[in-house]
Scaffold this motif. Structure first.
Motif, mmCIF file in Angstrom:
data_model
loop_
_atom_site.group_PDB
_atom_site.id
_atom_site.type_symbol
_atom_site.label_atom_id
_atom_site.label_comp_id
_atom_site.label_asym_id
_atom_site.label_seq_id
_atom_site.Cartn_x
_atom_site.Cartn_y
_atom_site.Cartn_z
ATOM 1 N N PRO A 245 0.800 -1.234 0.000
ATOM 2 C CA PRO A 245 0.000 0.000 0.000
ATOM 3 C C PRO A 245 0.827 1.275 0.000
ATOM 4 N N TRP A 248 1.249 3.634 -3.025
ATOM 5 C CA TRP A 248 0.238 4.657 -3.315
ATOM 6 C C TRP A 248 0.646 6.041 -2.818
ATOM 7 N N THR A 303 -2.176 0.383 -8.627
ATOM 8 C CA THR A 303 -3.356 -0.488 -8.692
ATOM 9 C C THR A 303 -2.967 -1.897 -9.113
ATOM 10 N N THR A 306 -1.255 -3.686 -6.284
ATOM 11 C CA THR A 306 -2.193 -4.003 -5.204
ATOM 12 C C THR A 306 -3.067 -5.196 -5.567
ATOM 13 N N LEU A 314 -3.369 -9.950 1.423
ATOM 14 C CA LEU A 314 -2.889 -8.646 1.877
ATOM 15 C C LEU A 314 -3.359 -8.430 3.314
ATOM 16 N N TRP A 320 -2.504 0.369 5.303
ATOM 17 C CA TRP A 320 -3.722 0.428 4.499
ATOM 18 C C TRP A 320 -4.219 1.869 4.371
ATOM 19 N N PHE A 323 -3.746 3.977 1.192
ATOM 20 C CA PHE A 323 -4.698 4.033 0.088
ATOM 21 C C PHE A 323 -5.526 5.320 0.128
#
Length: 384
Positions: A245, A248, A303, A306, A314, A320, A323
């Protein structure tokens, strides 16, 4: 030497569990046989950032929905309360030096200043309906000033520690390396809200130019780190587990720069002469669209990684929340470009991004609440 990928995966859990603290924790006293309560990591402040951006992004949407601002204000109040609880809990631990010594945990020192900045801007955007403009301005000035000082300190101190004290393997670069250098960009974007309220003249000009300088600091540093992360992704095995994550975060850095360009251009006429004020508007549009395009490339890469990881599993971790804030930054960036161009494509994209943001926030917040409740129950059981 400890495997860098394994060390990173343990440290991003947000708690100083045994594997995370082993490289840096002092030798335990012989009498301390029972388990210590896990330390609260600075990465948990990303929950404040994510919750705050859900509220703030609602204000930037090209379309207004009935009841959206009221709901956003409630979410902002939740972010403010969470900020207070985390700040008190983290300061009571007195774990600053312990976390500064960990080469992975130290990267997340950028989260607390960004949490302050996000809640502060929310006070001016949303809280003014509840506490009035004067009180909202006071809150924003205090939180922005504190967040900016801490953010600049983090942007200087963490890279210095990385150069002089921490040691990294060739595959150590990960998205968390962006966290220390992004806060000045957030200060630039949120500081633009305060420019019209600063005294006219040299103070207002200094604030505007200072925000542009912080934007440059953060953007150039972020591009350097993004190059290192891309090099790691290409030359080494793809990240796995809770590290994924953090990829991102690159999206958040790029989106925040577009947001800052637009916000500063909107207030530049109040401090700069006309030719330069018009130049900031051109820079915000053309530069913003260029950076937004790169952000979409990074979005596609993040993306893909992930989805690939979800197929193999995950596990939940504080990462997290990586995100949430980046997608929120995409909403504000796209909304800024929609306002400047009048493009229906940007309008629809901003609305779609916001819908995805809310869904992701609900999912991550639900997992976080269950995680917190479980840890509180386990800690109480161990104390008994």
């Amino acid at each position: 030497m400890i495997d860098s990928a394994a060390a990173t995966e343990h440290s991003v859990c947000g708690m100083n569990c045994s594997p995370c603290a082993a490289p840096v924790a002092p030798t335990a006293a012989p009498t301390a046989d029972r388990k210590r309560r896990p330390l609260l990591g600075p990465s948990w402040f990303a929950a404040v950032m994510g919750t705050g951006i859900v509220a703030n992004a609602a204000v930037t949407l090209p379309w207004a929905f009935h009841g959206l601002r009221t709901a956003a204000m409630v979410v902002w109040l939740g972010a403010a309360l969470l900020l207070v609880l985390l700040a008190v809990g983290y300061l009571r631990q007195r774990a600053l030096r312990l976390h500064a010594g960990d080469p992975v945990t130290a990267q997340f020192f950028g989260a607390p200043p960004m949490a302050l900045l996000t809640v502060g801007s929310g006070a001016l955007l949303l809280g003014r309906r509840l506490i009035g403009l004067e009180a909202a301005l006071a809150v924003d000035w205090v939180l922005w000033s504190l967040g900016t000082v801490l953010g600049l300190g983090t942007a200087c101190a963490v890279p210095y520690l990385m150069v002089t004290r921490h040691r990294f393997a060739p595959d150590a670069a990960f998205g968390g390396w962006l966290m220390p250098v992004v806060p000045p960009m957030v200060s630039a974007a949120t500081g633009a809200l305060l420019v019209p309220h600063a005294p006219a003249g040299q103070l207002r000009l200094a604030l505007l130019l200072g925000c542009y300088a912080m934007l440059g600091l953060g953007l150039v540093a972020a591009l350097l780190v993004l190059a290192m992360i891309y090099g790691r992704l290409v030359h080494h095995e793809a990240p796995t587990g809770p590290v994924v994550p953090t990829v991102w975060i690159g999206l958040g850095a790029l989106g925040q720069s577009v947001t800052a360009l637009g916000a500063l251009a909107a207030v530049a006429p109040s401090a700069l002469p006309a030719p330069y004020a018009r130049g900031t508007a051109v820079f915000a549009l053309l530069g913003g669209v260029v950076v937004w395009g790169f952000a979409m490339l990074w979005l596609a890469l993040a993306t893909g990684l992930t989805v690939r990881t979800i197929r193999t599993g995950l596990p939940f971790a504080p990462t997290w929340w990586s995100f949430i804030f980046p997608v929120g930054a995409c909403v504000t960036a796209t909304g800024t470009l929609a306002e400047r161009t009048g493009s229906e494509a940007f309008v629809w994209t901003a609305v779609v991004f916001y819908g995805l943001l809310v869904i992701a926030w609900v999912v991550v917040a639900g997992h976080s609440l269950r995680h917190a409740a479980r840890n509180i129950w386990v800690s109480a059981y161990e104390e008994d």
